[in-house]
Design an enzyme around this catalytic site. Structure first.
Site, short mmCIF file in Angstrom:
data_model
loop_
_atom_site.label_atom_id
_atom_site.label_comp_id
_atom_site.label_asym_id
_atom_site.label_seq_id
_atom_site.Cartn_x
_atom_site.Cartn_y
_atom_site.Cartn_z
N GLY A 65 0.83 -1.20 0.00
CA GLY A 65 0.00 0.00 0.00
C GLY A 65 0.87 1.25 0.00
O GLY A 65 2.02 1.22 -0.44
N SER A 66 0.31 2.31 0.55
CA SER A 66 1.00 3.60 0.47
C SER A 66 2.17 3.69 1.46
O SER A 66 2.21 2.98 2.47
CB SER A 66 0.02 4.73 0.78
OG SER A 66 -0.34 4.68 2.14
N ASN A 67 3.09 4.61 1.18
CA ASN A 67 4.22 4.82 2.07
C ASN A 67 3.78 5.33 3.43
O ASN A 67 4.31 4.92 4.47
CB ASN A 67 5.19 5.83 1.46
CG ASN A 67 6.08 5.16 0.46
OD1 ASN A 67 5.64 4.83 -0.63
ND2 ASN A 67 7.32 4.93 0.82
N VAL A 74 0.95 4.82 5.10
CA VAL A 74 0.43 3.74 5.95
C VAL A 74 1.56 2.76 6.30
O VAL A 74 1.69 2.31 7.44
CB VAL A 74 -0.75 3.01 5.26
CG1 VAL A 74 -1.23 1.84 6.10
CG2 VAL A 74 -1.89 3.96 4.98
N GLY A 75 2.39 2.48 5.32
CA GLY A 75 3.50 1.54 5.53
C GLY A 75 4.41 1.96 6.68
O GLY A 75 4.79 1.15 7.51
N GLU A 132 5.63 -3.30 0.94
CA GLU A 132 5.76 -2.95 -0.48
C GLU A 132 4.99 -1.67 -0.67
O GLU A 132 3.77 -1.65 -0.51
CB GLU A 132 5.18 -4.06 -1.37
CG GLU A 132 6.07 -5.28 -1.48
CD GLU A 132 7.46 -4.97 -2.00
OE1 GLU A 132 7.62 -3.96 -2.74
OE2 GLU A 132 8.39 -5.71 -1.66
N GLU A 172 9.40 -10.21 -1.74
CA GLU A 172 8.24 -11.08 -1.91
C GLU A 172 8.50 -12.02 -3.08
O GLU A 172 9.37 -11.79 -3.90
CB GLU A 172 7.00 -10.25 -2.23
CG GLU A 172 6.66 -9.26 -1.13
CD GLU A 172 5.23 -8.79 -1.22
OE1 GLU A 172 4.39 -9.39 -0.52
OE2 GLU A 172 4.95 -7.86 -1.97
#
Ligand code: UN1
Length: 504
Positions: free
Chosen positions: A249-251, A253-254, A271, A484
């Site tokens: 997802g987004s940076n 949130v990451g 990722e 991954e």
């Protein structure tokens, strides 16, 4: 019928296929092998980004639901850990067969909720099946090592030990492939799973989980809680029973996930964003390079972290490339993702469309808009979140549209004097997921591989794309934690145990 729960439906129908065809618009969480209503009985609506049609209702789950899922995953773990890897593979293979047999239906559901074309929807479903097959195949591969000891009588070997229950938080843009490429390795190496699918695209994950359910996966091994990340996420992050979190997802949130997960000692795999460059060198076949640019930038409406968002072209061929790119982009057909002739569907949501339009406005302040970036006028697209693919000409990498990930069909074009300037511009970004070069010059292609700061490099193909059997991931701000996919996934989903074996 509309209010009948999916569980009731399941109990009434006799075989898997009719369960799918007869489904009501209400879906349920999957906890401990059962389809269960959310404890609050609340639902969120799943709607088409093309025309707003209601596609289903999915639980707006509570913290309680998340706790139940974690408990189920914890209880199922000891037995799953003991289950032989070959047996675990049987479930994955069966689920792969189920996905393949329903690829058209699932692909259609995927495209309806995400907005990518039906060909992509079916292709992604087949990709998910292929990922399951790959990890089922890993059951026949060697895991661990035998390493010589300093003592003649000692044998040293390593084993790969599962972590326990793992939490998967997935994105909407590859709504079945990404959940599968996290879930399949998690399962094959002996972990149990709680997945929180993206709330914009729950149906694709439902299909994956249902395939595993129908494949006979033991209860509690996979649990799926639909709903808001802000409610379910903290439960996964704070629970000491969840041993690892894999997130796409987004940076923004990451980074939060990383901070919180580390506090409770979890492994983390993130990722996140990309701002992937395509470098076109002067010797390239321009027609092919334009095609590669269009595929990379605009397929899936540019909503891929691997999408091409910056095109950097050597000056000798710049005008030719630019004019041809505009010409071909003008001919791309926007439309209903389910129509066979459509090249590009809508953005996934109103908010995504707004982001793209806002960034286009920003871009106009700092760069020249050569084409697109507007909402199309056709009547039949009026209910959808469409944006015409946009091409900007920039004179420096400093423009905001060249620095921030937009996650939409927007691309910048930059003219450079030579290879060195091209690489410098390509690396002038916080991100480092994927990069591509178009050239027939073998030595420059090889040099590019070494010079470019990216986890994945394409020579004469677009920046996007991910084959299941190879590592996937980036450098710099794009990724965190082990790669991954491919055999490398074992790094994240297991820990190493070293055994010294001696005779008495
Ligand atoms: C692809 O390029 O086919 O979220 C896969 C994303 C990536 C997956 C890209 N994690 O876009």
């Amino acid at each position: 019928m509309a209010n009948q729960s999916y569980k009731d439906q399941l109990n009434q129908s006799s075989d898997g296929q009719s369960q799918l065809q007869d489904r009501t618009t209400r879906y349920q969480n999957y906890i401990n092998g059962q389809w269960l209503e959310s404890s609050a009985g609340q639902y969120g609506q799943n709607r088409s980004p093309h025309n707003g049609e209601l596609l289903g209702e999915f639980p707006a789950s509570t913290a309680e639901d998340a706790k139940e899922s974690i408990k189920a995953a914890k209880e199922a773990f000891p037995q799953w850990k003991k289950t032989s890897i070959q047996q675990r593979a049987v479930y994955l293979s069966k689920a792969a067969e189920i996905l393949k047999s329903r690829a058209h239906e699932i692909g259609r559901d995927l495209s309806s909720e995400e907005g990518k074309t039906i060909a992509e929807g079916i292709g992604e479903t087949m990709r998910a099946a292929s990922i399951l097959e790959f990890y089922a195949g890993e059951a026949r591969q060697a895991v661990g090592q035998v390493i010589p000891s300093v003592n003649a009588s000692t044998m040293i070997y390593t084993k790969r030990i599962p972590l326990g229950p793992v939490g998967l938080i997935t994105s909407w843009n590859f709504p079945i492939a990404i959940p599968t490429w996290k879930m399949a390795p998690a399962l094959i190496y002996g972990n149990t799973v709680v997945i929180k699918p993206a709330d914009l695209t729950p149906k694709s994950v439902y299909h994956l989980v249902n395939a595993l359910h129908e494949a006979g996966l033991p209860k509690g091994v996979v649990n799926c809680v639909f709903g808001r990340g802000s409610i379910i996420g903290p439960e996964l992050l704070q629970s000491p029973d969840i041993k690892a979190i894999s997130f796409t997802g987004s940076n923004q949130v990451g980074e939060t996930i990383k901070e919180q997960a580390i506090k409770t000692g979890k492994k983390v795999q993130l990722e996140m964003g990309g701002k992937n460059p395509l470098v076109v060198l002067k010797d390239a076949d321009i027609e092919k390079a334009v095609y590669i640019a269009i595929k990379g930038a605009f397929i899936s409406t540019g909503q891929k972290c691997t999408a091409t968002s910056r095109i950097i072209v050597e000056e000798d061929v710049y005008e030719m490339f630019r004019d041809r790119l505009i010409e071909r982009t003008k001919s791309l057909k926007l439309g209903n993702p389910l129509d066979a002739g459509t090249f590009m569907g809508p953005c996934v949501s109103k908010s995504q469309q707004d982001t793209v339009l806002t960034m286009v406005e920003e871009g106009r302040k700092e760069a020249t808009l050569l084409y697109g970036g507007t909402v199309p006028e056709q009547e039949e697209l009026a209910k959808g979140f469409y944006v015409q693919p946009a091409i900007f000409e920039i004179t420096s990498q400093d423009a905001r549209i060249a620095r921030e990930e937009i996650f939409g069909p927007v691309v910048t074009l930059l003219k450079v004097t030579d290879y060195n300037e091209a690489v410098k511009a390509a690396n002038d970004t916080l991100f480092g997921l994927s990069a591509s070069v178009c050239t027939n010059n073998l030595s420059l292609a090889q040099q590019f591989v070494d010079d470019i700061e990216a986890g994945m490099v394409h020579i004469n193909s677009e920046t996007s794309g991910a084959e299941p059997q190879v590592p996937f991931g980036g450098v710099k701000s794009s990724s965190d934690g082990p790669r991954e996919q491919g055999k490398t996934a074992v790094e994240f989903y297991t820990q190493v145990k070293t055994i010294y074996m001696d005779q008495l």
